[in-house]
Write a protein that holds these residues in place. Structure first.
Motif, PDB file in Angstrom:
ATOM      1  N   THR A 164       0.808  -1.221   0.000  1.00 28.63           N
ATOM      2  CA  THR A 164       0.000   0.000   0.000  1.00 28.63           C
ATOM      3  C   THR A 164       0.841   1.271   0.000  1.00 28.63           C
ATOM      4  O   THR A 164       0.691   2.139  -0.844  1.00 28.63           O
ATOM      5  N   ASN A 167       2.789  -3.155   5.709  1.00 30.54           N
ATOM      6  CA  ASN A 167       1.433  -2.687   5.405  1.00 30.54           C
ATOM      7  C   ASN A 167       1.030  -1.420   6.151  1.00 30.54           C
ATOM      8  O   ASN A 167      -0.156  -1.064   6.178  1.00 30.54           O
ATOM      9  N   PRO A 194       0.446   2.361   5.969  1.00 29.01           N
ATOM     10  CA  PRO A 194       0.119   3.053   4.724  1.00 29.01           C
ATOM     11  C   PRO A 194       1.099   4.141   4.312  1.00 29.01           C
ATOM     12  O   PRO A 194       1.275   4.397   3.125  1.00 29.01           O
ATOM     13  N   THR A 218      -6.848  -0.676   7.216  1.00 29.98           N
ATOM     14  CA  THR A 218      -7.576  -1.721   6.501  1.00 29.98           C
ATOM     15  C   THR A 218      -7.466  -1.460   5.004  1.00 29.98           C
ATOM     16  O   THR A 218      -7.613  -0.327   4.550  1.00 29.98           O
ATOM     17  N   GLN A 219      -7.222  -2.500   4.242  1.00 32.99           N
ATOM     18  CA  GLN A 219      -6.988  -2.361   2.807  1.00 32.99           C
ATOM     19  C   GLN A 219      -7.547  -3.590   2.094  1.00 32.99           C
ATOM     20  O   GLN A 219      -8.141  -4.475   2.711  1.00 32.99           O
ATOM     21  N   ASN A 220      -7.320  -3.663   0.796  1.00 36.38           N
ATOM     22  CA  ASN A 220      -7.714  -4.827   0.033  1.00 36.38           C
ATOM     23  C   ASN A 220      -7.027  -6.074   0.590  1.00 36.38           C
ATOM     24  O   ASN A 220      -5.841  -6.064   0.939  1.00 36.38           O
ATOM     25  N   GLN A 259     -11.939  -6.550   2.360  1.00 37.43           N
ATOM     26  CA  GLN A 259     -10.918  -5.764   3.038  1.00 37.43           C
ATOM     27  C   GLN A 259     -10.325  -6.564   4.200  1.00 37.43           C
ATOM     28  O   GLN A 259     -10.965  -7.473   4.743  1.00 37.43           O
ATOM     29  N   THR A 276      -7.590  -5.962   7.765  1.00 37.63           N
ATOM     30  CA  THR A 276      -6.738  -5.107   8.583  1.00 37.63           C
ATOM     31  C   THR A 276      -5.406  -5.811   8.776  1.00 37.63           C
ATOM     32  O   THR A 276      -5.297  -6.751   9.568  1.00 37.63           O
ATOM     33  N   GLY A 301      -9.403   3.749   5.892  1.00 38.95           N
ATOM     34  CA  GLY A 301      -8.684   3.365   4.692  1.00 38.95           C
ATOM     35  C   GLY A 301      -7.830   4.482   4.150  1.00 38.95           C
ATOM     36  O   GLY A 301      -6.854   4.253   3.469  1.00 38.95           O
TER      37      GLY A 301
END
Length: 480
Positions: free
Chosen positions: A40, A147, A149, A159-161, A169, A171, A445
């Protein structure tokens, strides 16, 4: 029964911390040297480091933390068995409490300040960390968080894809596993906060041969076994760490790599965790051996202090029971350990939760004490005292603990100060309205993240003792 004098007399046991999710490991990047959209965060250019400072036993120290695993479980893993042949197994290494967050705080700040949960906290500006000690000797440092951001992110989580399934999603990053960012002395200082970096930065720094001298590395919630299993974490180690052991940009001939766990999964046993000292800095004659000296997370601090002749934080790193220096480093520096080893009855109970008073314990609240300026650093330097600390405000001088929860008060250090580096420059964002907060904090996000709801509400009818304590927090706590 082992002595509990160091950490209190009441044992608070808990059940296991989580239920592992059945997932299959998938590499988040093509290799440890490659950036990835799965991480990310953008790559922010290589880190700038001062010239190398030689140590007595090693020149680079890398901690890699994984999660919530009993000693026997890790010891049964073929990957951990194979890694043991390349380094020294510390088979009497202990976490200092439960759950996760207080252990991460202890490893970088020398104390967990009574914390007994994984909530959002921030620790005030003049409470020091290992960063103060390192910078006093011009030793470079960084923390790499998978991870996260962006550099210096202060949010509660991110939290992301879900890159494992590409469905929904997930975390992957949590603040509670990023000890340094909890301290305002790091998070509120731009040059320091931006040294809390993501794994795309790690790949870039590695290729440029710019990995600093002191490093703290946290994998994401699946790769560290928190949400998965020891086998999943072992797959990640095969992907990420094993090849890096052969990379001189990571593992120089004077590098020590401490691979450890935050705590045991089972709370009803003492907190012994599987820990390895790896790297080319481990003496060749010790590789494949076992050291049964009693060590704790504070030993990572005291070992660094001894190696570089640093001062101390005057907390757990100067506690003569808990601060044994890794023996091969003690041998090189002349430090004498306390002699506790093996299955000694002198090893205290270190699985206690919620029984230690402190500023991060809402049930046994006490303000922050000054460091113990009489503490002896294994490095021989003085105890570091930050500006504004009232050194007379010692642990012995603190008022009795107060139960803020019983008075329906929130912890004053659970309010998000709103420090934000999403643009690469520090901005202080206003706190979210109290009504919009769940009280446990959550990141968004976008990376804006929020902590617990607003400042502690003061009740006009609080007890005299509580009023005194919270008054200290609000202003008189300039001891901090």
């Amino acid at each position: 029964m082992r002595s509990a004098l160091i950490l209190g007399s009441t044992v608070a046991f808990a059940t296991t911390a989580f239920a592992a999710i059945a997932q299959s490991f998938a590499p988040p990047a093509a290799s440890p040297e490659q950036s990835s959209a799965n991480y990310t965060g953008q790559t922010n250019g290589t880190i700038s480091n001062p010239p190398l400072v030689k140590g007595k036993a090693f020149d680079r120290f890398i901690q890699i933390w994984i999660e919530n695993t009993d000693f026997e479980t890790a010891a049964s893993s073929p990957v951990f068995q194979n890694l043991s042949k390349q380094g020294v197994l510390f088979d009497q290494f202990y976490a200092v409490t439960h759950p996760s967050e207080p252990n991460y705080l202890a490893a970088v700040g020398g104390d967990f300040f009574g914390a007994a949960d994984d909530n959002f906290y921030h620790i005030p500006q003049n409470i020091s960390t290992v960063v103060d000690l390192l910078e006093a000797k011009n030793i470079s440092w960084a923390s790499y968080q998978e991870n996260m951001p962006y550099d210096g992110f202060t949010g509660f989580n991110f939290t992301q894809n879900n890159y494992l399934t590409n469905q929904g999603q997930y975390t992957y990053y949590v603040r509670k596993h990023n000890g340094l960012i909890v301290f305002d002395s790091v998070a509120n200082v731009t040059d320091r906060a931006l040294r809390i970096r993501n794994f795309n930065d790690f790949a870039n720094d590695l290729k440029a041969n710019d990995i600093p001298q002191w490093n703290f590395i946290t994998p994401n919630l699946v790769n560290d076994a928190h949400d998965t299993t020891i086998d999943f974490a072992a797959d990640w180690l095969n992907f990420w760490l094993v090849p890096l052991l052969e990379d001189p940009n990571f593992n120089t001939n004077r590098t020590i790599i401490l691979l450890t766990f935050d705590e045991t999964e089972t709370y009803t046993i003492n907190n012994r965790i599987f820990t390895l000292a790896l790297g080319n800095g481990v003496p060749k004659e010790l590789r494949g051996t076992t050291d049964s000296t009693f060590y704790t997370h504070y030993s990572a601090l005291s070992t660094v202090e001894a190696n570089w002749g640093l001062g101390a934080l005057g907390r757990g790193d100067t506690n003569a029971t808990l601060n044994n220096v890794f023996q091969f480093v003690a041998n090189a520096t002349g430090w004498k350990n306390n002699g506790i080893s093996g299955n000694s009855s002198a090893i205290p109970l270190l699985n206690l939760t919620g029984t230690i008073p402190g500023p991060l314990n809402v049930n046994l609240y006490q303000p922050f004490a000054a460091p113990n300026t009489s503490g002896i650093s294994p490095g021989g330097g003085p105890v570091f005292v930050a500006p504004g600390v009232n050194t007379s405000f010692t642990a012995a001088a603190l008022p009795p603990p107060v139960n803020l929860a019983a008075q329906n008060k929130t912890n004053p250090w659970g309010t998000d100060p709103g420090i934000d580096y999403s643009t690469g420059t520090k901005v202080i964002k206003p706190p979210a309205p109290a009504s919009s907060s769940s009280g446990s904090g959550s990141g968004s996000g976008s990376g804006s993240g929020s902590g617990t709801n607003g400042a502690a509400t003061l009740d006009a009818h609080m007890s005299v003792a509580a009023c005194f304590l919270l008054g200290i927090v609000a202003g008189v706590l300039a001891v901090l």
